[in-house]
Design an enzyme around this catalytic site. Structure first.
Site, PDB file in Angstrom:
ATOM      1  N   ASN A  10       0.856  -1.181   0.000  1.00 29.46           N
ATOM      2  CA  ASN A  10       0.000   0.000   0.000  1.00 29.46           C
ATOM      3  C   ASN A  10       0.896   1.236   0.000  1.00 29.46           C
ATOM      4  O   ASN A  10       1.501   1.571   1.019  1.00 29.46           O
ATOM      5  CB  ASN A  10      -0.903  -0.014   1.242  1.00 29.46           C
ATOM      6  CG  ASN A  10      -1.772   1.226   1.350  1.00 29.46           C
ATOM      7  OD1 ASN A  10      -1.905   2.000   0.415  1.00 29.46           O
ATOM      8  ND2 ASN A  10      -2.380   1.415   2.520  1.00 29.46           N
ATOM      9  N   LYS A  12      -0.009   4.246  -0.227  1.00 27.02           N
ATOM     10  CA  LYS A  12      -0.679   5.384   0.403  1.00 27.02           C
ATOM     11  C   LYS A  12      -0.505   6.632  -0.492  1.00 27.02           C
ATOM     12  O   LYS A  12      -0.549   6.515  -1.710  1.00 27.02           O
ATOM     13  CB  LYS A  12      -0.169   5.582   1.830  1.00 27.02           C
ATOM     14  CG  LYS A  12      -0.309   4.304   2.661  1.00 27.02           C
ATOM     15  CD  LYS A  12       0.015   4.488   4.109  1.00 27.02           C
ATOM     16  CE  LYS A  12      -0.139   3.148   4.852  1.00 27.02           C
ATOM     17  NZ  LYS A  12       0.084   3.313   6.303  1.00 27.02           N
ATOM     18  N   HIS A  91      -9.293   0.836   5.444  1.00 24.41           N
ATOM     19  CA  HIS A  91      -8.013   1.009   6.121  1.00 24.41           C
ATOM     20  C   HIS A  91      -8.217   1.939   7.322  1.00 24.41           C
ATOM     21  O   HIS A  91      -9.034   2.851   7.292  1.00 24.41           O
ATOM     22  CB  HIS A  91      -6.990   1.596   5.158  1.00 24.41           C
ATOM     23  CG  HIS A  91      -5.588   1.562   5.682  1.00 24.41           C
ATOM     24  ND1 HIS A  91      -5.107   2.498   6.579  1.00 24.41           N
ATOM     25  CD2 HIS A  91      -4.558   0.704   5.452  1.00 24.41           C
ATOM     26  CE1 HIS A  91      -3.849   2.214   6.872  1.00 24.41           C
ATOM     27  NE2 HIS A  91      -3.496   1.135   6.205  1.00 24.41           N
ATOM     28  N   GLU A  93      -6.634   4.351   8.412  1.00 23.25           N
ATOM     29  CA  GLU A  93      -6.455   5.775   8.138  1.00 23.25           C
ATOM     30  C   GLU A  93      -7.714   6.377   7.535  1.00 23.25           C
ATOM     31  O   GLU A  93      -8.052   7.538   7.810  1.00 23.25           O
ATOM     32  CB  GLU A  93      -5.251   5.960   7.213  1.00 23.25           C
ATOM     33  CG  GLU A  93      -3.936   5.655   7.913  1.00 23.25           C
ATOM     34  CD  GLU A  93      -2.785   5.327   6.988  1.00 23.25           C
ATOM     35  OE1 GLU A  93      -1.711   4.986   7.506  1.00 23.25           O
ATOM     36  OE2 GLU A  93      -2.968   5.401   5.750  1.00 23.25           O
ATOM     37  N   GLU A 161      -4.757  -5.273  10.651  1.00 18.73           N
ATOM     38  CA  GLU A 161      -3.724  -4.270  10.883  1.00 18.73           C
ATOM     39  C   GLU A 161      -4.002  -3.551  12.197  1.00 18.73           C
ATOM     40  O   GLU A 161      -4.814  -2.623  12.242  1.00 18.73           O
ATOM     41  CB  GLU A 161      -3.706  -3.241   9.741  1.00 18.73           C
ATOM     42  CG  GLU A 161      -3.208  -3.772   8.418  1.00 18.73           C
ATOM     43  CD  GLU A 161      -2.833  -2.642   7.478  1.00 18.73           C
ATOM     44  OE1 GLU A 161      -1.708  -2.646   6.981  1.00 18.73           O
ATOM     45  OE2 GLU A 161      -3.672  -1.748   7.268  1.00 18.73           O
ATOM     46  N   GLY A 167       3.078   1.902  10.957  1.00 18.09           N
ATOM     47  CA  GLY A 167       4.038   2.979  10.817  1.00 18.09           C
ATOM     48  C   GLY A 167       4.747   3.371  12.091  1.00 18.09           C
ATOM     49  O   GLY A 167       5.457   4.379  12.118  1.00 18.09           O
ATOM     50  N   SER A 205       3.985  -2.646  10.430  1.00 17.61           N
ATOM     51  CA  SER A 205       5.433  -2.722  10.658  1.00 17.61           C
ATOM     52  C   SER A 205       6.028  -4.061  10.234  1.00 17.61           C
ATOM     53  O   SER A 205       6.908  -4.602  10.906  1.00 17.61           O
ATOM     54  CB  SER A 205       5.752  -2.427  12.126  1.00 17.61           C
ATOM     55  OG  SER A 205       5.358  -1.112  12.473  1.00 17.61           O
TER      56      SER A 205
END
Length: 245
Positions: A10, A12, A91, A93, A161, A167, A205
């Site tokens: 991904n 992003k 996702h 985010e 996730e 991240g 990660s």
């Protein structure tokens, strides 16, 4: 039939045309891989990446409607017309930044299925939910609310996730990942006739140094990789570890 192994990247909101050199750098290694390899770049890069013919290409989101007055959005059919095969949905985010609910994600997954795309549906708990001991309840509720009727192993992938690991460099312990993936497999098997064949990805990660250990966990069929998918030198060790799993 065993679930298909998938290494998905991904990108992003990263990358430009010059970054497609990284796809060229993956070509030889990906050609010999037995696992599926997918990159989901920003939408404007999809046609150029598809033209490379190296990896499968997907989108990072799609609207629940096929068309209409939705400025700035992109439909599943548009992604499919551009040559995409997959789309990431739900996702963390987007759930956080765009206030997407399980109902929103389910509607988008239905739209993706109608367009002939494979929906990669993301689930994950926050740090507070993990620390409060609510992980399995959160994951089960997200799965029940986000996966639509008509989902099958052919049109749906689930990606776990943990929000607190994306991240951050932090990774759940092996037993923590195993517990969640076992619960996901059990719930999918209860709900779908081919739930045992749905690919389950881990994300958060993932890197070359820990990939082999993660892929050795039962019911982990691959990874959804963020930053480490931007560079061939970082992504290819993950692909190799999945290939060897």
């Amino acid at each position: 039939m065993a679930p298909r192994k998938l290494a998905a990247g991904n990108w992003k909101m990263n990358g430009d045309l010059a970054a497609l050199d990284q796809i060229d750098a993956m070509a030889e290694a990906v050609k010999g891989a037995s696992c599926d390899v997918l990159i989901c770049p920003p939408a404007l890069l999809i046609p150029a990446m598809i033209a490379k013919g190296v990896v499968a290409v997907g989108g990072q989101d799609c609207h629940a409607e096929a068309s209409g007055a939705h400025t700035g959005d992109i439909s599943g059919q548009m992604l499919r017309d551009a040559g995409a095969t997959h789309v990431i949905l739900g996702h963390s985010e987007r759930r956080a930044d765009h206030h997407e609910t399980d109902e929103t994600v389910r509607a988008k997954a239905l739209a993706a299925h109608r367009a002939g795309l494979i929906a990669i549906i993301c689930l994950g708990e926050t740090g507070d939910q993990r620390d409060g001991g609510h992980t399995l309840q959160v994951i089960a509720a997200q799965l029940a609310g986000s996966v639509p009727e008509g989902a099958t192993a052919a049109n749906t992938v689930i990606a776990y996730e943990p929000v607190w690991a994306i991240g951050t460099g932090r990774t759940p312990t092996i037993p923590q990942i195993a517990e969640v993936h076992a619960r996901l497999r059990a719930d999918l098997s209860d709900r779908l006739s081919d739930g045992a064949e749905v690919s389950l990805l881990y994300g958060g990660s993932v890197k070359g140094a820990n990939a082999a250990e993660i892929f050795a966990i039962p019911h982990v069929d691959g990874a959804l990789v963020g930053g480490a998918s931007l560079k061939a030198a970082d992504f290819l060790p993950i692909v190799a570890a999945l290939d060897a799993a």
